[in-house]
Design a protein around this motif. Structure first.
Motif, PDB file in Angstrom:
ATOM      1  N   LYS A 348       7.283   3.839   4.924  1.00 42.12           N
ATOM      2  CA  LYS A 348       7.882   3.152   6.167  1.00 42.12           C
ATOM      3  C   LYS A 348       7.659   1.727   5.719  1.00 42.12           C
ATOM      4  O   LYS A 348       8.433   0.786   7.002  1.00 42.12           O
ATOM      5  N   LEU A 349       6.778   1.412   5.920  1.00 43.66           N
ATOM      6  CA  LEU A 349       6.301   0.079   6.676  1.00 43.66           C
ATOM      7  C   LEU A 349       6.631  -1.362   5.210  1.00 43.66           C
ATOM      8  O   LEU A 349       7.071  -1.703   5.299  1.00 43.66           O
ATOM      9  N   TYR A 350       7.057  -1.018   4.182  1.00 44.63           N
ATOM     10  CA  TYR A 350       7.627  -1.088   2.822  1.00 44.63           C
ATOM     11  C   TYR A 350       8.866  -1.286   2.812  1.00 44.63           C
ATOM     12  O   TYR A 350       9.740  -2.594   2.711  1.00 44.63           O
ATOM     13  N   GLN A 351      10.017  -0.321   3.528  1.00 44.69           N
ATOM     14  CA  GLN A 351      11.449  -0.203   3.035  1.00 44.69           C
ATOM     15  C   GLN A 351      11.160  -1.209   4.743  1.00 44.69           C
ATOM     16  O   GLN A 351      12.472  -2.229   4.731  1.00 44.69           O
ATOM     17  N   ALA A 352      10.655  -0.994   6.081  1.00 48.95           N
ATOM     18  CA  ALA A 352      11.217  -1.941   6.815  1.00 48.95           C
ATOM     19  C   ALA A 352      10.788  -3.915   6.809  1.00 48.95           C
ATOM     20  O   ALA A 352      11.124  -4.017   6.623  1.00 48.95           O
ATOM     21  N   ASP A 357      13.732  -8.699   4.565  1.00 47.97           N
ATOM     22  CA  ASP A 357      13.438  -9.439   3.517  1.00 47.97           C
ATOM     23  C   ASP A 357      12.206 -10.345   2.708  1.00 47.97           C
ATOM     24  O   ASP A 357      12.349 -11.197   2.503  1.00 47.97           O
ATOM     25  N   VAL A 358      11.360  -9.545   3.355  1.00 42.45           N
ATOM     26  CA  VAL A 358       9.896 -10.467   3.772  1.00 42.45           C
ATOM     27  C   VAL A 358       9.738 -10.115   1.684  1.00 42.45           C
ATOM     28  O   VAL A 358       8.979 -10.691   1.655  1.00 42.45           O
ATOM     29  N   ILE A 359       9.274  -8.796   1.736  1.00 43.39           N
ATOM     30  CA  ILE A 359       9.503  -8.292  -0.133  1.00 43.39           C
ATOM     31  C   ILE A 359      10.820  -7.686  -0.474  1.00 43.39           C
ATOM     32  O   ILE A 359      11.440  -7.241   0.110  1.00 43.39           O
ATOM     33  N   ARG A 360      10.947  -8.073  -1.527  1.00 42.59           N
ATOM     34  CA  ARG A 360      11.870  -7.052  -3.278  1.00 42.59           C
ATOM     35  C   ARG A 360      11.950  -5.336  -2.433  1.00 42.59           C
ATOM     36  O   ARG A 360      10.501  -4.980  -2.675  1.00 42.59           O
ATOM     37  N   LYS A 470      12.008  -9.059  12.273  1.00 45.41           N
ATOM     38  CA  LYS A 470      11.953 -10.710  12.308  1.00 45.41           C
ATOM     39  C   LYS A 470      12.550 -11.036  13.269  1.00 45.41           C
ATOM     40  O   LYS A 470      14.204 -11.166  13.072  1.00 45.41           O
ATOM     41  N   LYS A 471      11.979 -11.732  14.260  1.00 45.06           N
ATOM     42  CA  LYS A 471      12.431 -12.001  15.069  1.00 45.06           C
ATOM     43  C   LYS A 471      13.129 -13.287  15.005  1.00 45.06           C
ATOM     44  O   LYS A 471      13.919 -14.285  15.806  1.00 45.06           O
TER      45      LYS A 471
END
Length: 517
Positions: A348-352, A357-360, A470-471
């Motif tokens: 869940k955290l990876y998908q978020a 756009d933090v990680i591919r 991402k604020k």
């Protein structure tokens, strides 16, 4: 504990080997016993213009070995015993007499594998051990050499050459030194012509996957020569330069000193040069990008085929890595409940993070994260104070089917992740194995796993959902939804948040929101 035990007697041209395998409820295969003798049956083949006959001396030796192995198999409690023979008996015109004598004196029936069966079993083992969809396989024994072409994990071509390590030695090195230059040149020319006779081999430009004892020995020698930092040859990669390095060593070493070469078995010292030449010539014929080693071969392919034919096909080659991770978890007694929860949080955290756009986002990367989250820090069962070190060492030094050594290192780094400094310490022994981008990516994934592990610190499963926001350019928020008290989770998650904050190069704040029960 086991569904059944089966014994496989592999009667090769160079070696006769008994392996006792146990099959458990998950259809995992455990090798319980492995014994061999270098009988070199191909040396007992008497050749004339009209026939090829195994001498009675060779038959008597075969019977003596089989009688001994049958006693071992009986004492091991095997449910089924499968004696199978390859080139030496297959090529014998008196094979019916050989089988009859064995049946009368030992009480077992030998199955002679056809050339296609031998190639098929070997290729089947490769499909279940190496993550290569298209490639060439080679299995060289004492009296024959099988090559196959597979595409989309299916064999489309095969050929059995009537030469092997022992027969090449007899044909080209008889009454000569093991490293005679003229003999080596003659072997090179002969092998090159043999390989180039197959149109589907020439310039196929596909990876080559090698099995057999000679291939393993060459890989072991190469690893020792280069002070390779981890153990095992399953998934080990070699190049033309690597194969030339080992050949140069063998050529420069006197026969009486060959046994001192680290990694080389004493019963192969006089036949390793022909094998090395065969691999080099195949590499050049195929124009292969890489030469991959597998410790799986005919025997494993036979057992895998047996399982899938008798148990409704429970083993799928497309799930090699998943099966391997499950086997590691079983061996290390990892409890599934907490591990599955950690995996769910991590995904869940990876998908978020990928949506922000933090990680591919990549399916292979997601699978890697899932595997590492499941195995995370199992070394605590050995020592809670050194759980990271134990986890890294075990995974990095295990032969993991389906994983290359590069993949294995990545899995070990993630499964053992404790901090950036610890990860960089592990990487000191692996210079140039990973790019800077890979390291940064692994640090993000490692941070995800640490945070995910903290989200069930109380073992009460209070977390129901999470979201990553991402604020602004350098400001992020991790929102965690829960239905029960999260005192322990809040404390540990706040502590581990720094692992994500650092790689995000910004400010990351944590927000807990309680949901109605």
């Amino acid at each position: 504990m086991y569904n059944e035990k089966i014994g496989l007697i592999d009667i090769g041209s160079n070696t006769i080997r008994l392996v006792v395998y146990a099959i458990d409820h998950r259809f995992n295969i455990t090798e319980l016993q492995n014994i061999k003798t270098p009988a070199r049956l191909s040396q007992y083949l008497e050749r004339s213009k009209k026939s090829v006959v195994m001498s009675q001396t060779g038959i008597d030796l075969l019977i003596e070995v089989l009688q001994s192995f049958k006693i071992v198999a009986d004492k091991a409690g095997v449910d089924k015993l499968f004696p199978v023979a390859t080139a030496a008996i297959r090529q014998s015109d008196n094979r019916d007499d050989i089988l009859a004598q064995v049946k009368k004196q030992v009480g077992i029936e030998i199955t002679i594998l056809s050339e296609k069966q031998e190639a098929t079993f070997g290729q089947y083992a490769i499909l279940h051990s190496v993550d290569v969809p298209d490639g060439i396989t080679i299995d060289i024994g004492g009296g024959s050499c099988e090559v196959t072409l597979f595409k989309n994990q299916k064999m489309v071509q095969f050929h059995s050459f009537p030469f092997g390590n022992v027969t090449l030695k007899e044909k080209f090195f008889k009454n000569k030194k093991h490293n005679d230059a003229s003999a080596v040149d003659a072997v090179r020319k002969y092998i090159r012509e043999q390989f180039k006779s197959l149109p589907w081999l020439k310039k196929a430009k596909l990876p080559i996957v090698a099995m057999s004892g000679s291939a393993r020995n060459i890989a072991y020698v190469h690893q020792r020569l280069n002070e390779y930092p981890i153990a095992g040859i399953q998934g080990y990669h070699m190049t033309e330069a690597s194969l030339n390095q080992t050949l140069d060593l063998f050529m420069a070493t006197d026969l009486e000193d060959m046994g001192n070469i680290d990694g080389l078995s004493n019963d192969r010292v006089d036949i390793i040069i022909p094998a090395n030449i065969v691999f080099l010539e195949l590499l050049n014929t195929v124009k292969a990008p890489i030469f991959i080693l597998s410790n799986q071969g005919l025997r494993e392919g036979f057992v895998l085929t047996y399982i899938n034919e008798h148990y409704h096909s429970p083993i799928d080659a497309r799930n090699n890595k998943l099966r391997t991770v499950q086997q590691v978890a079983d061996k290390m007694n990892i409890l599934p409940e907490g591990s599955i929860l950690r995996v769910n949080y991590a995904i869940k955290l990876y998908q978020a993070l990928s949506e922000a756009d933090v990680i591919r986002y990549d399916e292979q990367l997601k699978n890697e994260l899932e595997f590492a989250s499941y195995l995370y820090r199992f070394g605590s069962m050995i020592s809670s104070e050194a759980d990271s070190q134990h986890t890294f060492y075990i995974i990095s030094n295990m032969d993991l089917l389906g994983f290359s050594h590069h993949d294995r290192l990545r899995l070990a780094l993630l499964s053992s992740f404790k901090s950036k400094s610890m990860m960089m310490r592990y990487l000191r022994d692996f210079p140039d194995w990973l790019t800077e981008d890979e390291i940064k990516e692994l640090l993000i994934l490692g941070g995800i796993i640490k945070v995910s592990d903290a989200l069930n610190d109380s073992q009460t499963q209070p977390i129901k959902d999470l979201n990553f926001i991402k604020k602004s350019k350098n400001k992020y928020q991790l929102v965690i939804y829960h239905t029960a008290p999260v005192v322990a989770e809040a404390y540990r998650t706040n502590r581990h948040l720094k692992h994500l904050s650092r790689v995000l190069d910004g400010n990351l704040e944590l927000k807990f929101i309680e949901l109605e029960s």
